[in-house]
Design a protein around this motif. Structure first.
Motif, PDB file in Angstrom:
ATOM      1  N   MET A   1      22.372   8.645   3.220  1.00 57.12           N
ATOM      2  CA  MET A   1      21.075   8.781   2.912  1.00 57.12           C
ATOM      3  C   MET A   1      20.418   7.623   2.129  1.00 57.12           C
ATOM      4  SD  MET A   1      19.754  12.262   1.067  1.00 57.12           S
ATOM      5  CE  MET A   1      20.384  13.330   2.090  1.00 57.12           C
ATOM      6  N   MET A   2      19.251   7.400   2.597  1.00 56.19           N
ATOM      7  CA  MET A   2      18.614   6.270   1.835  1.00 56.19           C
ATOM      8  C   MET A   2      18.223   6.567   0.525  1.00 56.19           C
ATOM      9  SD  MET A   2      15.458   4.998   1.123  1.00 56.19           S
ATOM     10  CE  MET A   2      14.187   5.966   2.042  1.00 56.19           C
ATOM     11  N   GLU A   3      18.107   5.883  -0.305  1.00 59.12           N
ATOM     12  CA  GLU A   3      17.719   5.846  -1.654  1.00 59.12           C
ATOM     13  C   GLU A   3      16.501   4.872  -2.055  1.00 59.12           C
ATOM     14  OE1 GLU A   3      20.722   5.314  -4.536  1.00 59.12           O
ATOM     15  OE2 GLU A   3      22.279   6.632  -3.233  1.00 59.12           O
ATOM     16  N   LEU A   4      15.697   5.314  -2.888  1.00 51.02           N
ATOM     17  CA  LEU A   4      14.513   4.765  -3.288  1.00 51.02           C
ATOM     18  C   LEU A   4      14.901   3.402  -4.075  1.00 51.02           C
ATOM     19  CD1 LEU A   4      11.540   4.754  -3.055  1.00 51.02           C
ATOM     20  CD2 LEU A   4      11.510   5.967  -5.434  1.00 51.02           C
ATOM     21  N   ASN A   5      15.984   3.310  -4.581  1.00 48.54           N
ATOM     22  CA  ASN A   5      16.403   1.972  -5.261  1.00 48.54           C
ATOM     23  C   ASN A   5      16.588   0.880  -4.352  1.00 48.54           C
ATOM     24  OD1 ASN A   5      16.167   3.006  -8.017  1.00 48.54           O
ATOM     25  ND2 ASN A   5      18.357   3.677  -8.062  1.00 48.54           N
ATOM     26  N   TRP A   6      17.017   1.139  -3.178  1.00 45.02           N
ATOM     27  CA  TRP A   6      17.425   0.212  -2.090  1.00 45.02           C
ATOM     28  C   TRP A   6      16.197  -0.723  -1.900  1.00 45.02           C
ATOM     29  CZ3 TRP A   6      20.434   3.640   1.898  1.00 45.02           C
ATOM     30  CH2 TRP A   6      21.785   3.888   1.427  1.00 45.02           C
ATOM     31  N   PHE A   7      15.017   0.077  -1.880  1.00 42.85           N
ATOM     32  CA  PHE A   7      13.746  -0.666  -1.532  1.00 42.85           C
ATOM     33  C   PHE A   7      13.368  -1.625  -2.765  1.00 42.85           C
ATOM     34  CE2 PHE A   7      13.308   2.778   1.382  1.00 42.85           C
ATOM     35  CZ  PHE A   7      12.418   2.412   2.235  1.00 42.85           C
ATOM     36  N   GLU A   8      13.719  -1.286  -4.047  1.00 41.35           N
ATOM     37  CA  GLU A   8      13.432  -2.122  -5.057  1.00 41.35           C
ATOM     38  C   GLU A   8      14.374  -3.339  -5.228  1.00 41.35           C
ATOM     39  OE1 GLU A   8      13.527   1.090  -7.871  1.00 41.35           O
ATOM     40  OE2 GLU A   8      11.315   1.332  -7.694  1.00 41.35           O
ATOM     41  N   ASP A   9      15.615  -2.853  -4.881  1.00 48.45           N
ATOM     42  CA  ASP A   9      16.673  -3.924  -4.666  1.00 48.45           C
ATOM     43  C   ASP A   9      16.163  -5.085  -3.847  1.00 48.45           C
ATOM     44  OD1 ASP A   9      18.028  -2.560  -6.623  1.00 48.45           O
ATOM     45  OD2 ASP A   9      19.397  -1.675  -5.181  1.00 48.45           O
ATOM     46  N   PHE A  10      15.953  -4.525  -2.424  1.00 50.61           N
ATOM     47  CA  PHE A  10      15.565  -5.587  -1.232  1.00 50.61           C
ATOM     48  C   PHE A  10      14.395  -6.199  -1.856  1.00 50.61           C
ATOM     49  CE2 PHE A  10      12.880  -6.313   2.157  1.00 50.61           C
ATOM     50  CZ  PHE A  10      13.811  -7.202   2.826  1.00 50.61           C
ATOM     51  N   MET A  11      13.287  -5.720  -2.467  1.00 48.83           N
ATOM     52  CA  MET A  11      12.142  -6.639  -2.850  1.00 48.83           C
ATOM     53  C   MET A  11      12.432  -7.525  -3.871  1.00 48.83           C
ATOM     54  SD  MET A  11       9.104  -3.839  -2.515  1.00 48.83           S
ATOM     55  CE  MET A  11       9.750  -2.629  -3.214  1.00 48.83           C
ATOM     56  N   GLU A  12      13.403  -7.090  -4.936  1.00 50.44           N
ATOM     57  CA  GLU A  12      13.551  -8.113  -5.898  1.00 50.44           C
ATOM     58  C   GLU A  12      14.547  -9.037  -5.313  1.00 50.44           C
ATOM     59  OE1 GLU A  12      13.851  -9.797  -9.218  1.00 50.44           O
ATOM     60  OE2 GLU A  12      13.073  -7.782  -8.994  1.00 50.44           O
ATOM     61  N   LEU A  13      15.433  -9.098  -4.292  1.00 53.95           N
ATOM     62  CA  LEU A  13      16.137 -10.092  -3.835  1.00 53.95           C
ATOM     63  C   LEU A  13      15.106 -11.034  -2.566  1.00 53.95           C
ATOM     64  CD1 LEU A  13      18.789 -11.581  -2.905  1.00 53.95           C
ATOM     65  CD2 LEU A  13      19.023  -9.707  -1.048  1.00 53.95           C
ATOM     66  N   ALA A  14      13.961 -10.429  -2.198  1.00 54.62           N
ATOM     67  CA  ALA A  14      13.407 -11.236  -1.562  1.00 54.62           C
ATOM     68  C   ALA A  14      12.478 -12.077  -2.423  1.00 54.62           C
ATOM     69  CB  ALA A  14      12.242 -10.288  -0.706  1.00 54.62           C
ATOM     70  N   ALA A  15      12.194 -11.652  -3.446  1.00 54.59           N
ATOM     71  CA  ALA A  15      11.400 -12.369  -4.325  1.00 54.59           C
ATOM     72  C   ALA A  15      12.264 -13.720  -4.958  1.00 54.59           C
ATOM     73  CB  ALA A  15      10.941 -11.807  -5.677  1.00 54.59           C
ATOM     74  N   VAL A  16      13.396 -13.430  -5.296  1.00 57.84           N
ATOM     75  CA  VAL A  16      14.149 -14.784  -6.155  1.00 57.84           C
ATOM     76  C   VAL A  16      15.216 -15.159  -5.144  1.00 57.84           C
ATOM     77  CG1 VAL A  16      14.153 -13.483  -8.322  1.00 57.84           C
ATOM     78  CG2 VAL A  16      16.117 -12.871  -6.872  1.00 57.84           C
ATOM     79  N   ARG A  17      15.513 -14.650  -4.024  1.00 60.40           N
ATOM     80  CA  ARG A  17      16.360 -15.288  -3.005  1.00 60.40           C
ATOM     81  C   ARG A  17      17.951 -15.822  -3.300  1.00 60.40           C
ATOM     82  NH1 ARG A  17      13.104 -15.943   1.633  1.00 60.40           N
ATOM     83  NH2 ARG A  17      11.278 -14.482   1.362  1.00 60.40           N
ATOM     84  N   ASN A  18      18.176 -14.949  -4.453  1.00 56.79           N
ATOM     85  CA  ASN A  18      19.619 -15.170  -5.193  1.00 56.79           C
ATOM     86  C   ASN A  18      20.237 -13.785  -5.372  1.00 56.79           C
ATOM     87  OD1 ASN A  18      21.392 -15.440  -7.609  1.00 56.79           O
ATOM     88  ND2 ASN A  18      21.352 -17.595  -6.580  1.00 56.79           N
ATOM     89  N   PHE A  19      21.495 -13.442  -4.921  1.00 55.66           N
ATOM     90  CA  PHE A  19      22.068 -12.185  -5.269  1.00 55.66           C
ATOM     91  C   PHE A  19      22.122 -11.837  -6.739  1.00 55.66           C
ATOM     92  CE2 PHE A  19      22.627 -11.711  -0.665  1.00 55.66           C
ATOM     93  CZ  PHE A  19      22.620 -10.551  -0.458  1.00 55.66           C
ATOM     94  N   SER A  20      22.740 -12.888  -7.317  1.00 59.59           N
ATOM     95  CA  SER A  20      23.533 -13.219  -8.869  1.00 59.59           C
ATOM     96  C   SER A  20      21.945 -12.683  -9.625  1.00 59.59           C
ATOM     97  CB  SER A  20      23.961 -14.154  -9.242  1.00 59.59           C
ATOM     98  OG  SER A  20      25.052 -14.632  -8.638  1.00 59.59           O
ATOM     99  N   THR A  21      21.036 -13.416  -9.607  1.00 56.92           N
ATOM    100  CA  THR A  21      19.650 -13.443 -10.219  1.00 56.92           C
ATOM    101  C   THR A  21      19.146 -11.792  -9.955  1.00 56.92           C
ATOM    102  OG1 THR A  21      19.409 -15.670  -9.980  1.00 56.92           O
ATOM    103  CG2 THR A  21      17.475 -14.481 -10.585  1.00 56.92           C
TER     104      THR A  21
END
Length: 300
Positions: A1-21
């Protein structure tokens, strides 16, 4: 089941382009963060992140999903904030669905007059086409639907399950752009019968388009023929193109009265079709706000 956190995770990764950051910004470990991004991709059904480059890049699907996810998150938080405000105020919202013309040209004055008599309401309006408007009411997605009714158009909800009130008669007439003397730039009365009359038309599948089709047939009996130069389902768009001189067209009075008063548009046919503007609701007892609105709803 999809979780809302996943969207926020994805947008953060799209912004910084680095998994660790991105993981640090989201206050989770990198392995946990990576699992959540992978879970999102599994839910979507395709990869969103190109992990073969450094910094990471979005795939084509990722770029598409990024814009949609931003819009979705903005809407989710907007609705959340609105619900919280209503809960704090202790006021229920009345939700409406209406044809675009009614939502833009009639509802604002209706609401102003209503609130002058009864006090303020929290309202939510969904402007749409005829069939979606009717469906929204039937499925309970809105409290009140506003739509046109006329024998030339498609039938409206008329079973015992629904109650309706006529709140206005809105004449539907043929207009042209006016010249500096206030006369029509395009006049069917003087138009050569061997030339097609340019028409700014409604889409044939919308309510006003169906009324327009019958009016065109009546005019064609007099020897006129039409050439569609532009087509749209919304009166506001039709009006703009008539004002641009692209042809004649039919407009509800509510959408054209200001431009007629300014001599920017002029009526070119004395005949008009009287469209009834209906307010429709389901039978039964609704919220206190809905009942207050409905009981004070009267003809403009």
């Amino acid at each position: 089941m999809m979780e809302l956190n996943w969207f926020e995770d994805f947008m953060e990764l799209a912004a910084v382009r680095n998994f660790s950051t991105a993981a640090a910004a989201r206050h989770v470990t990198q392995p946990a963060f990576s699992r959540r991004i992978r879970a999102l991709e599994n839910w979507i059904g395709t990869e969103l992140i190109d992990r073969s480059s450094y910094p990471v890049k979005l795939t084509g699907a990722g770029e598409t999903f990024l814009e949609s996810s931003r819009e979705l998150m903005r809407e989710i938080y907007r609705v959340r904030d609105e619900c919280r405000q209503q809960a704090r105020a202790g006021i229920e919202a009345v939700t409406f669905s209406a044809l675009h013309t009614i939502a833009l040209s009639i509802f604002p004055d209706l609401l102003t007059a209503m609130e002058a008599r009864t006090g303020p309401f929290i309202t939510r309006m969904h402007a749409t086409d005829f069939y979606d408007c009717v469906e929204s009411l039937a499925l309970g997605r809105c409290d009140i639907a506003f739509c046109y009714s006329h024998e030339l158009g498609p039938p409206v909800l008329q079973t015992g399950q629904f109650a309706s009130k006529v709140i206005r008669i809105d004449p539907f007439y043929l207009v042209s752009k006016a010249d500096q003397q206030g006369k029509p730039v395009i006049d069917p009365a003087t138009w050569p019968r061997d030339r097609d009359l340019p028409l700014v038309a409604y889409s044939s599948d919308c309510f006003l388009g169906k009324v327009q089709t019958q009016l065109m047939l009546d005019m064609q009996k007099t020897g006129l023929s039409f050439r569609v130069t532009y087509e749209n389902s919304m009166s506001e768009a039709v009006k703009r193109m008539i004002l641009a001189g692209k042809g004649v067209g039919w407009l509800p009075e509510s959408a054209a009265d200001r431009e007629v008063e300014r001599n920017e548009l002029c009526l070119i046919d004395s005949k008009s079709v009287a469209l009834s503007v209906l307010a429709i609701r389901k039978q039964g007892v609704g919220s206190a706000a809905l009942e207050r609105f409905w009981s004070n709803l009267r003809e403009l």
